[in-house]
Write an enzyme that holds these catalytic residues in place. Structure first.
Site, PDB file in Angstrom:
ATOM      1  N   ASP A  28       0.840  -1.192   0.000  1.00  0.00           N
ATOM      2  CA  ASP A  28       0.000   0.000   0.000  1.00  0.00           C
ATOM      3  C   ASP A  28       0.881   1.250   0.000  1.00  0.00           C
ATOM      4  O   ASP A  28       2.021   1.225   0.477  1.00  0.00           O
ATOM      5  CB  ASP A  28      -0.907   0.032   1.241  1.00  0.00           C
ATOM      6  CG  ASP A  28      -1.909  -1.108   1.249  1.00  0.00           C
ATOM      7  OD1 ASP A  28      -2.228  -1.621   0.166  1.00  0.00           O
ATOM      8  OD2 ASP A  28      -2.367  -1.479   2.350  1.00  0.00           O
ATOM      9  N   TYR A  87       5.999  -9.345   7.681  1.00  0.00           N
ATOM     10  CA  TYR A  87       5.778  -7.912   7.875  1.00  0.00           C
ATOM     11  C   TYR A  87       5.948  -7.569   9.355  1.00  0.00           C
ATOM     12  O   TYR A  87       5.725  -8.413  10.235  1.00  0.00           O
ATOM     13  CB  TYR A  87       4.356  -7.517   7.460  1.00  0.00           C
ATOM     14  CG  TYR A  87       4.148  -7.344   5.977  1.00  0.00           C
ATOM     15  CD1 TYR A  87       4.306  -6.093   5.375  1.00  0.00           C
ATOM     16  CD2 TYR A  87       3.775  -8.417   5.174  1.00  0.00           C
ATOM     17  CE1 TYR A  87       4.100  -5.924   4.014  1.00  0.00           C
ATOM     18  CE2 TYR A  87       3.570  -8.259   3.810  1.00  0.00           C
ATOM     19  CZ  TYR A  87       3.730  -7.013   3.239  1.00  0.00           C
ATOM     20  OH  TYR A  87       3.535  -6.851   1.898  1.00  0.00           O
TER      21      TYR A  87
END
Length: 228
Positions: A28, A87
């Site tokens: 993103d 992540y």
């Protein structure tokens, strides 16, 4: 300009041919990548890979760094051959002049990270994460295998680490936002299970800021690098 476009332009200049770079995935806007993998094809053999790495780094801006360029098997694919991705999300309640670009600052007083870690364990019991996926995407399945998920503290920073075979768009940020609801006592562990089982994005918490999130690792089969 995207990171991909910038690398392609500089690499094409050095290779004196049009180079298309294929990344391991897309993040993103605002999300960082401490580690990202990509592949490209070359029309001729590259004799000095270390030299090409150094030259490319000289041309790239300060916020894009190439760690190394290595040869892989001809059919290797940066995205589809990845075994896992990891992540991390960084959050702190202290202001810092040194980490403000990659740590999300928010009030943490009363946040129950022990309860949040109990919720993290629940994540590994499920495979369908529709409730944490961005709506109206073009993916064919919302099935993901989460290997591990955990909050740990390093100084004044709390770090959420999650590892899975794949991730959906907005998935990690939506999970973190929902875990904060658990930590604030607004969502019970049973309620967290119900959110997952509902398979409805509207039931989960609000997605957190992108700037606290970073892709930190990608793993591949060793045979991809076994060049004869």
């Amino acid at each position: 300009m995207s990171i991909q476009q910038c690398i392609e332009e500089k690499l094409s200049l050095l290779q004196r041919q049009t180079v298309n770079v294929v990344g391991a995935g897309r993040t993103d806007a605002g999300v960082h990548a401490r580690m990202m993998a990509a592949h490209f094809d070359s029309e001729q053999p590259i004799d000095d890979l270390a030299g090409l790495t150094a030259k490319l780094n000289l041309l790239l801006p300060y916020d894009i760094a190439i760690e190394r360029i290595i040869q892989v098997k001809e059919n290797a694919h940066a995205r589809f051959d990845a075994l896992s991705r990891t992540y991390q999300y960084y959050v702190s309640d202290r202001k810092s002049a040194f980490n403000h670009e990659w740590v999300c600052r928010m009030p943490l007083q009363g946040m129950d990270f022990t309860q949040m870690n109990r919720a993290c364990h629940i994540l590994t019991e499920y495979t369908d994460f529709t409730s944490f996926s961005k709506l109206h995407t073009d993916v064919k399945t919302n099935i993901c295998l989460i290997e591990s998920a955990e909050w740990q503290q390093e100084g004044s920073i709390w770090i959420f680490t999650i590892k899975a075979d794949r991730f959906l768009r907005n998935m990690v940020r939506a999970i973190v936002g929902t875990l904060f609801e658990v930590g604030r006592g607004k969502c019970s562990l049973d309620g967290f299970r119900q959110i997952i089982e509902a398979r409805n994005r509207c039931n989960a918490g609000t997605s957190v800021s992108a700037k606290g999130l970073a892709l930190v690792d990608i793993t591949y089969p060793e045979e991809l690098f076994d060049i004869v």
